[in-house]
Design a protein around this motif. Sequence first.
Motif, PDB file in Angstrom:
ATOM      1  N   ALA A 223       0.857  -1.049  -0.006  1.00 17.00           N
ATOM      2  CA  ALA A 223       0.083   0.065   0.028  1.00 17.00           C
ATOM      3  C   ALA A 223       0.959   1.203  -0.185  1.00 17.00           C
ATOM      4  O   ALA A 223       0.706   2.223  -0.820  1.00 17.00           O
ATOM      5  N   ILE A 224       1.880   1.338   0.811  1.00 19.60           N
ATOM      6  CA  ILE A 224       2.844   2.400   0.827  1.00 19.60           C
ATOM      7  C   ILE A 224       3.639   2.574  -0.766  1.00 19.60           C
ATOM      8  O   ILE A 224       3.585   3.575  -1.085  1.00 19.60           O
ATOM      9  N   LEU A 225       3.993   1.449  -1.148  1.00 22.84           N
ATOM     10  CA  LEU A 225       4.671   1.230  -2.521  1.00 22.84           C
ATOM     11  C   LEU A 225       3.720   2.119  -3.495  1.00 22.84           C
ATOM     12  O   LEU A 225       4.076   2.897  -4.359  1.00 22.84           O
ATOM     13  N   ALA A 226       2.361   1.793  -3.523  1.00 19.57           N
ATOM     14  CA  ALA A 226       1.291   2.199  -4.458  1.00 19.57           C
ATOM     15  C   ALA A 226       1.060   3.558  -4.137  1.00 19.57           C
ATOM     16  O   ALA A 226       1.268   4.532  -5.084  1.00 19.57           O
ATOM     17  N   ALA A 227       1.243   4.233  -2.849  1.00 16.34           N
ATOM     18  CA  ALA A 227       1.014   5.578  -2.763  1.00 16.34           C
ATOM     19  C   ALA A 227       2.437   6.511  -3.075  1.00 16.34           C
ATOM     20  O   ALA A 227       2.206   7.596  -3.408  1.00 16.34           O
ATOM     21  N   GLY A 228       3.362   5.718  -2.890  1.00 13.60           N
ATOM     22  CA  GLY A 228       4.848   6.478  -3.095  1.00 13.60           C
ATOM     23  C   GLY A 228       5.071   6.526  -4.681  1.00 13.60           C
ATOM     24  O   GLY A 228       6.042   7.270  -5.212  1.00 13.60           O
ATOM     25  N   CYS A 229       4.720   5.573  -5.569  1.00 15.73           N
ATOM     26  CA  CYS A 229       5.126   5.386  -6.988  1.00 15.73           C
ATOM     27  C   CYS A 229       4.772   6.684  -7.586  1.00 15.73           C
ATOM     28  O   CYS A 229       5.782   7.097  -8.417  1.00 15.73           O
ATOM     29  N   PRO A 230       3.514   7.526  -7.734  1.00 14.52           N
ATOM     30  CA  PRO A 230       3.419   8.911  -8.626  1.00 14.52           C
ATOM     31  C   PRO A 230       4.507   9.783  -8.110  1.00 14.52           C
ATOM     32  O   PRO A 230       4.902  10.677  -8.940  1.00 14.52           O
ATOM     33  N   TYR A 231       5.403   9.675  -7.036  1.00 16.54           N
ATOM     34  CA  TYR A 231       6.479  10.775  -6.763  1.00 16.54           C
ATOM     35  C   TYR A 231       7.953  10.252  -7.348  1.00 16.54           C
ATOM     36  O   TYR A 231       8.770  11.168  -7.588  1.00 16.54           O
ATOM     37  N   SER A 232       7.770   9.061  -8.213  1.00 13.05           N
ATOM     38  CA  SER A 232       8.872   8.579  -8.863  1.00 13.05           C
ATOM     39  C   SER A 232       8.967   8.648 -10.515  1.00 13.05           C
ATOM     40  O   SER A 232       7.897   8.812 -10.937  1.00 13.05           O
ATOM     41  N   ASP A 233       9.997   9.032 -11.049  1.00  8.45           N
ATOM     42  CA  ASP A 233      10.355   9.205 -12.287  1.00  8.45           C
ATOM     43  C   ASP A 233      10.657   7.869 -13.141  1.00  8.45           C
ATOM     44  O   ASP A 233      10.903   7.670 -14.317  1.00  8.45           O
ATOM     45  N   TYR A 234      10.944   6.859 -12.239  1.00  9.10           N
ATOM     46  CA  TYR A 234      11.531   5.511 -12.697  1.00  9.10           C
ATOM     47  C   TYR A 234      10.318   4.636 -13.587  1.00  9.10           C
ATOM     48  O   TYR A 234       8.982   4.773 -13.124  1.00  9.10           O
ATOM     49  N   ALA A 235      10.754   4.275 -14.636  1.00 14.08           N
ATOM     50  CA  ALA A 235       9.525   3.490 -15.460  1.00 14.08           C
ATOM     51  C   ALA A 235       9.101   2.462 -14.663  1.00 14.08           C
ATOM     52  O   ALA A 235       7.878   2.119 -14.782  1.00 14.08           O
ATOM     53  N   GLU A 236       9.908   1.792 -13.731  1.00 16.22           N
ATOM     54  CA  GLU A 236       9.282   0.470 -13.086  1.00 16.22           C
ATOM     55  C   GLU A 236       8.234   1.017 -11.977  1.00 16.22           C
ATOM     56  O   GLU A 236       7.595   0.075 -11.499  1.00 16.22           O
ATOM     57  N   ALA A 237       8.137   2.056 -11.889  1.00 18.93           N
ATOM     58  CA  ALA A 237       7.053   2.888 -10.848  1.00 18.93           C
ATOM     59  C   ALA A 237       5.671   2.929 -11.530  1.00 18.93           C
ATOM     60  O   ALA A 237       4.488   3.074 -10.763  1.00 18.93           O
ATOM     61  N   TYR A 238       5.693   2.631 -12.924  1.00 18.09           N
ATOM     62  CA  TYR A 238       4.375   2.644 -13.656  1.00 18.09           C
ATOM     63  C   TYR A 238       4.071   1.367 -14.409  1.00 18.09           C
ATOM     64  O   TYR A 238       4.996   0.498 -14.827  1.00 18.09           O
ATOM     65  N   THR A 239       2.937   0.925 -14.576  1.00 19.29           N
ATOM     66  CA  THR A 239       2.397  -0.332 -15.251  1.00 19.29           C
ATOM     67  C   THR A 239       2.714  -0.070 -16.851  1.00 19.29           C
ATOM     68  O   THR A 239       3.117  -0.950 -17.490  1.00 19.29           O
ATOM     69  N   ASP A 240       2.473   1.220 -17.124  1.00 25.01           N
ATOM     70  CA  ASP A 240       3.036   1.676 -18.613  1.00 25.01           C
ATOM     71  C   ASP A 240       3.567   3.065 -18.443  1.00 25.01           C
ATOM     72  O   ASP A 240       2.963   3.891 -17.988  1.00 25.01           O
ATOM     73  N   PRO A 241       4.957   3.160 -18.661  1.00 21.64           N
ATOM     74  CA  PRO A 241       5.916   4.278 -18.212  1.00 21.64           C
ATOM     75  C   PRO A 241       5.130   5.586 -18.998  1.00 21.64           C
ATOM     76  O   PRO A 241       5.546   6.630 -18.809  1.00 21.64           O
ATOM     77  N   ASP A 242       4.300   5.239 -20.134  1.00 17.85           N
ATOM     78  CA  ASP A 242       3.820   6.298 -20.932  1.00 17.85           C
ATOM     79  C   ASP A 242       2.394   7.046 -20.481  1.00 17.85           C
ATOM     80  O   ASP A 242       1.941   7.838 -21.000  1.00 17.85           O
ATOM     81  N   ASP A 243       2.120   6.336 -19.277  1.00 14.51           N
ATOM     82  CA  ASP A 243       0.601   6.577 -18.792  1.00 14.51           C
ATOM     83  C   ASP A 243       0.787   6.962 -17.341  1.00 14.51           C
ATOM     84  O   ASP A 243       1.142   6.145 -16.485  1.00 14.51           O
ATOM     85  N   SER A 244       0.835   8.219 -16.967  1.00 14.48           N
ATOM     86  CA  SER A 244       0.897   8.515 -15.375  1.00 14.48           C
ATOM     87  C   SER A 244      -0.082   7.972 -14.788  1.00 14.48           C
ATOM     88  O   SER A 244       0.028   7.735 -13.615  1.00 14.48           O
ATOM     89  N   ALA A 245      -1.171   7.660 -15.216  1.00 11.04           N
ATOM     90  CA  ALA A 245      -2.269   7.158 -14.505  1.00 11.04           C
ATOM     91  C   ALA A 245      -1.960   5.781 -13.816  1.00 11.04           C
ATOM     92  O   ALA A 245      -2.746   5.253 -13.101  1.00 11.04           O
ATOM     93  N   THR A 246      -1.093   5.097 -14.629  1.00  9.10           N
ATOM     94  CA  THR A 246      -0.532   3.710 -14.162  1.00  9.10           C
ATOM     95  C   THR A 246       0.402   3.694 -12.994  1.00  9.10           C
ATOM     96  O   THR A 246       0.762   2.625 -12.648  1.00  9.10           O
ATOM     97  N   ALA A 247       0.800   4.820 -12.447  1.00 11.49           N
ATOM     98  CA  ALA A 247       1.680   4.886 -11.327  1.00 11.49           C
ATOM     99  C   ALA A 247       1.227   4.174 -10.381  1.00 11.49           C
ATOM    100  O   ALA A 247       0.009   4.045  -9.312  1.00 11.49           O
ATOM    101  N   GLY A 248       1.939   3.031  -9.784  1.00 11.20           N
ATOM    102  CA  GLY A 248       1.659   2.286  -8.574  1.00 11.20           C
ATOM    103  C   GLY A 248       0.648   1.184  -8.786  1.00 11.20           C
ATOM    104  O   GLY A 248       0.172   0.794  -7.811  1.00 11.20           O
TER     105      GLY A 248
END
Length: 647
Positions: A223-248
């Motif tokens: 849950a913390i990782l999901a909430a923290g992903c939008p603060y990251s620019d790493y591709a691995e923080a997104y299920t689709d690196p080209d879509d910010s809505a997929t962060a976490g």
Amino acid sequence: MNPVQNQQSSAPGSQWRNGNSGVHRVSTACSLCRAKRLKCDGVMPCGRCCTMQVDCIIDENSDNRRTLKRKLDSLENDRELLIRLVETLRDSGDTRVSTLLSLIRSNASLSELKSFVDEQLRRAQSPELAKAHHEINRLQEASSRTCRNVLDVKRLCDQPVFRVPAKPWTTVTGDDGLVSHIISLYFTWYDPCFSCMDRDIFLRDMKRGDLKSQYCSPFLVNAILAAGCPYSDYAEAYTDPDDSATAGVHFYSEAKKCLEMEEGHMTVATVQGLEALSMCAYAMGKDRRGWLYQGQLIFAVKELDRNTPKTRPDATGQELDLGRVTDFTFWGLYIMTTATAMAYHKPPLIDTPVRPRPQGKQGDKDDLWSPYPSQQNGLPAHFLCHFNSLCDLSMVVNDWCQSVFGDSEKLHFDGIKTIVEDIYRRLLDWEKGMLPCIRVDTDGCILPQVLCLHMYYHTITIMVFGFAKNIADGNGILHSKFHKFAANICLQSARKIASLMDIHRSSWGIDLFVVTYIQWTTVSLFILLEDLDDPMNREAFISLSIVAKVASRRWALGKGMLRAVQVTARKMEVSLPPEIDVLFSDFEKQSWGAKDRRGLSSSYPNFAVSIGSVQTDEIELDKFLEKWDALNISDPGEVDKSPSPRE
């Protein structure tokens, strides 16, 4: 002597082959030695090539140190190009260039900047714009060639504040570096502002990897990782690196599975995880789901309170840890649920805790905050000072929400005026009584959590007077004197929020801030729409629009909120400042579409509708946009007739 032997014995570096090979460090082997997987002495020519009388060839591209140097040189070149571009903007008096600067502050991409400059150059000849156009083209070309390398350099230089293992806490990734990166972002930008956990005890047990810990669990970590992903620019923080809505989203899905596996067993970690998951759902624009998690949270809090005894004064060891963590959890949840209740115009879900507030560690030399991912020295965090002040402020918010949203009877002017006067007096007393370390009117560096505290205070002021300013008496008469006073208070607080955000931008940059800024920024923008003829209001609106644009790039809720401001302005027939015309037009053309609207499942109330600035029956964000967005969307082909999802 054989010439070859003479060449071999006199070759540079031959001394390292005569008993000193353990000292020599060879960064690149020649082609022959690499092919035969033999040790090379690294000189040119090497001893083996001399012996075999073949050409000695060293491929410098295979030298990792040289590769890293090239990456750093490329990054430095990009930096120089950016500096030249900024100098072009700074030294120009062209109004179009000022608009370009506003667009840059909104974190627009190079392609978006180029599109704007291309359009402006077609409209008017401007030497300043032409120069800026040239620099943008050069920077874009360099970026297209090296963006992956720059990312690699960032990863190589990254030094997370907290080092924690990925296993056994998540199955999404086994990369300790990635997990440490996201955890560090969460405890840098979100947790100091709105904490419901003892960070040190959580990290201690996460490092131990003990699945039996009651302070750390797979559910809480994901849950913390999901909430923290939008603060990251790493591709691995997104299920689709080209879509910010997929962060976490991958960690969010994992957290939901872990919650099911707990089968109703409630621990401190479960309660904390439910809070993190609900906040994550809100940020994703799916707060209808978030409210379900908060419903579970209320049950969990009651269970935890019933099964956790108060801490004895002489407690030590595990008993002391449990008491401290529980105190943090109860008060932290109280803070978050009252803030959520105010934002969504609902009565609070959790009563004021009867447990003591967390004690200890105040003024500890290890109580530091660092602006990760920037590698800067830590600053005194004054965490408990901030936390206790936030508890006091939340008690005021709790009473306001109970009075206004918890009463089934509709309040009229006299009743609301009495409540407002009492709440405002308490807010002023709270501000006057703040400790020096968490004030903003002192010299020195102001931490993000302190700025956050003051923005929250001014948002509360806007909410209190915003609801009151248009209340009529029993005869339907609006009291103009009180209305004017309340309207001025709202505008003053909105401008103050803009100035606090400017401090954040100048001190810490504009790209990272706590997700709750979205709501506070949006409320301020709605208020400022009422009087953009005033230059101060217009300037504040421009500044906060840039913040809203940045938020729209990281959070789905931020994107929906920015669209709501744009559509609301049209409904109010308000002309937006020309300095940000391009910001909103670019957002409408490039960033917003039917997919974004369908992805929202948000009951967030449009504040302009709540206080009567806009007349419509649709107050909730998803329904408001569903009704009005299709009439304003720029691409008719994107108009979607299917119903929006509801969670």
